[in-house]
Design an enzyme around this catalytic site. Structure first.
Site, PDB file in Angstrom:
ATOM      1  N   LYS A  78     -15.510  41.847  15.497  1.00 16.28           N
ATOM      2  CA  LYS A  78     -14.508  40.875  15.067  1.00 16.28           C
ATOM      3  C   LYS A  78     -14.706  39.547  15.794  1.00 16.28           C
ATOM      4  O   LYS A  78     -14.941  39.524  17.008  1.00 16.28           O
ATOM      5  CB  LYS A  78     -13.115  41.440  15.338  1.00 16.28           C
ATOM      6  CG  LYS A  78     -11.964  40.580  14.838  1.00 16.28           C
ATOM      7  CD  LYS A  78     -10.636  41.296  15.082  1.00 16.28           C
ATOM      8  CE  LYS A  78      -9.451  40.470  14.613  1.00 16.28           C
ATOM      9  NZ  LYS A  78      -8.168  41.189  14.808  1.00 16.28           N
ATOM     10  N   SER A 152      -5.604  41.215  10.779  1.00 20.06           N
ATOM     11  CA  SER A 152      -6.605  40.172  10.926  1.00 20.06           C
ATOM     12  C   SER A 152      -8.030  40.705  11.081  1.00 20.06           C
ATOM     13  O   SER A 152      -8.985  39.923  11.038  1.00 20.06           O
ATOM     14  CB  SER A 152      -6.253  39.286  12.128  1.00 20.06           C
ATOM     15  OG  SER A 152      -6.286  40.016  13.344  1.00 20.06           O
ATOM     16  N   SER A 176      -3.156  44.578  13.121  1.00 16.26           N
ATOM     17  CA  SER A 176      -4.402  43.977  12.638  1.00 16.26           C
ATOM     18  C   SER A 176      -5.582  44.925  12.520  1.00 16.26           C
ATOM     19  O   SER A 176      -6.603  44.559  11.939  1.00 16.26           O
ATOM     20  CB  SER A 176      -4.793  42.793  13.533  1.00 16.26           C
ATOM     21  OG  SER A 176      -3.895  41.727  13.353  1.00 16.26           O
TER      22      SER A 176
END
Length: 447
Positions: A78, A152, A176
């Site tokens: 990420k 996210s 997330s």
């Protein structure tokens, strides 16, 4: 036809350790799939093709190759965690483009275990929202590309669900990991406080954010969590029936849970009942103030992350979110709301070993330029489809998302499993039982 794309991390690592597969060949196959599919999916901000192949060769030459738990396994990271030699943009035009001088500790642990970082994945700006789009790209759900992958950790989830990598690294401050995993049919674990090093942004959103795995199987999630935690997450010795509470009511007042997600929770409850567990309908004592507490911490975390950035380069929704959060900073830093929430919920987990809920309230929003839309419209979209995740960031307790059932479109639905501090291994065992009873497809049918 490829040999290693679609295999699990456990399968790949075993083959590389035993020299039935070479890391370069494994990584090359996954890079070829990324090149072929990512134009449709938008999982990656950066693909490290040359660097990943060179790192695969380094894994092949290691003297401890036969002992590496993730030997030669391609992994995506990420884009809010440092990868040596790459910039960390966190989905924003306001962040610096300078390369990181060292890996984040979780990335370093993955590499020490033999994993190969093939790229950094797209996130919404500053990882604020539950949809993934922005100046660096849009991550779509591989099961239904008209829908967002979630956020996210949306790019990381999309990469795994599309078979571009077998596992990916993400993190979870208000859902997330669990939101995109639930959208994309994956297994994830948000570990409890202190299990895995955090170091996310500027203060981990007041200790609410945790790093964790995204995987297609419980076995892979367990293995990756063990590497990230630097300790083996073993199956608990406990035998016999667990006390499992089922709740399909939204923790946030006024949010309606749609039929497919209620059905997923009931299907999982039925399966676990037939497996011999003591499953009962029970409602956690969520306070009416939970929505305000969640909003205060959510916005205040963004205010801290944004304070060193040029606000003129942030999108409007992020600027508004951070501005609101500045008003809550004193309240969040000195308040007792989180401790009061823990005290309120502790008796519930003295009575029950595991809480089972829907993972989401409804399917993910359409894939659209949400970063160009207003703040209130974004907040309402996020709240209405993901009310179940925030309480467990506020408490700091472990929670999982596990695929169960499908939407009419064929896209997956999912349930959430929650436990008290230290129950990660127990939750994984329950998830493993669901996987046996209700097996799910590993990757979306993109070919």
């Amino acid at each position: 036809m490829t040999e290693w794309v679609g295999r699990t991390a456990v399968e790949i690592a075993a083959a590389v350790r035993e020299k039935r597969a070479e890391p370069r060949a494994v990584v090359a196959e996954h890079l070829a799939r990324i090149a072929r599919l990512d134009g449709r999916i938008g999982a990656f901000r950066v693909v490290r093709a040359e660097e990943a192949l060179a790192e695969a060769d380094e894994v092949a030459a290691r003297g401890d190759r036969d002992r590496l738990p993730l030997a030669g396994v391609p992994v995506a990271v990420k884009d809010n965690l440092a990868v040596r030699g790459e910039s960390t943009r966190v989905g924003s035009a306001a962040t610096p483009d300078a390369p990181a001088g060292a890996d984040h500790v979780t990335v370093a642990r993955l590499r020490a275990a033999g994993a190969v970082v093939v790229g950094l994945t797209n996130v919404p700006e500053l990882c604020v929202f539950g949809t993934t789009e922005g100046v660096h790209g849009t991550a779509r759900n591989p099961w239904d590309t008209s829908r967002t992958a979630g956020g996210s950790s949306g790019g990381s989830a999309a990469a795994v669900a599309a078979g571009m990598v077998p596992i990916a690294l993400g993190n979870d401050g208000m859902g997330s990991l669990r939101i995109p995993a639930a959208n994309c049919g994956l297994v994830t674990v948000k570990p409890g406080l202190g299990v895995v090093p955090a170091g996310i942004g500027d203060g981990n959103w007041f200790g609410m954010s945790e790093n964790g795995p995204l995987a297609t199987t419980v076995e892979d999630a367990r293995l990756m969590l063990s590497v990230l935690a630097d300790t083996e997450v073993v199956r608990p010795r406990e035998s016999g029936a667990l006390r499992i509470a089922v709740s399909v009511r939204s923790p946030l007042a006024g949010v309606r849970v749609t039929g497919p997600y209620v059905a997923a929770a009931r299907e999982a409850a039925g399966a676990l009942t037939r497996a011999g567990h003591r499953v009962r309908r029970a409602e956690p004592p969520y306070p009416l103030s939970l929505g305000v507490t969640s909003l205060a911490h959510w916005t205040a975390g963004t205010a801290v992350d944004a304070r060193s950035l040029d606000v003129r380069l942030l999108t409007r929704r992020t600027r508004v979110h951070a501005a609101l959060g500045r008003r809550f900073l004193t309240r969040v830093r000195g308040g007792t709301a989180r401790e009061e929430l823990r005290r309120r919920l502790e008796p519930f987990f003295a009575e029950y070993d595991v809480l089972l809920t829907p993972a989401l309230a409804r399917r993910s929003p359409k894939s659209a330029p949400w970063h160009e839309r207003g703040w209130l419209r974004n907040v309402l979209a996020n709240t209405n489809y993901s009310p179940f995740t925030p309480p467990w960031n506020l408490t700091g307790w472990p929670a999982m998302a596990v695929p169960v059932g499908t939407l009419p479109s064929g896209a997956p639905t999912a349930v959430q499993l929650v436990g008290p501090p230290g129950s990660e291994a127990r939750l994984l065992t329950v998830a493993e039982r669901l996987e046996e009873l209700r097996p799910w497809p590993r990757t979306a049918p993109l070919d």
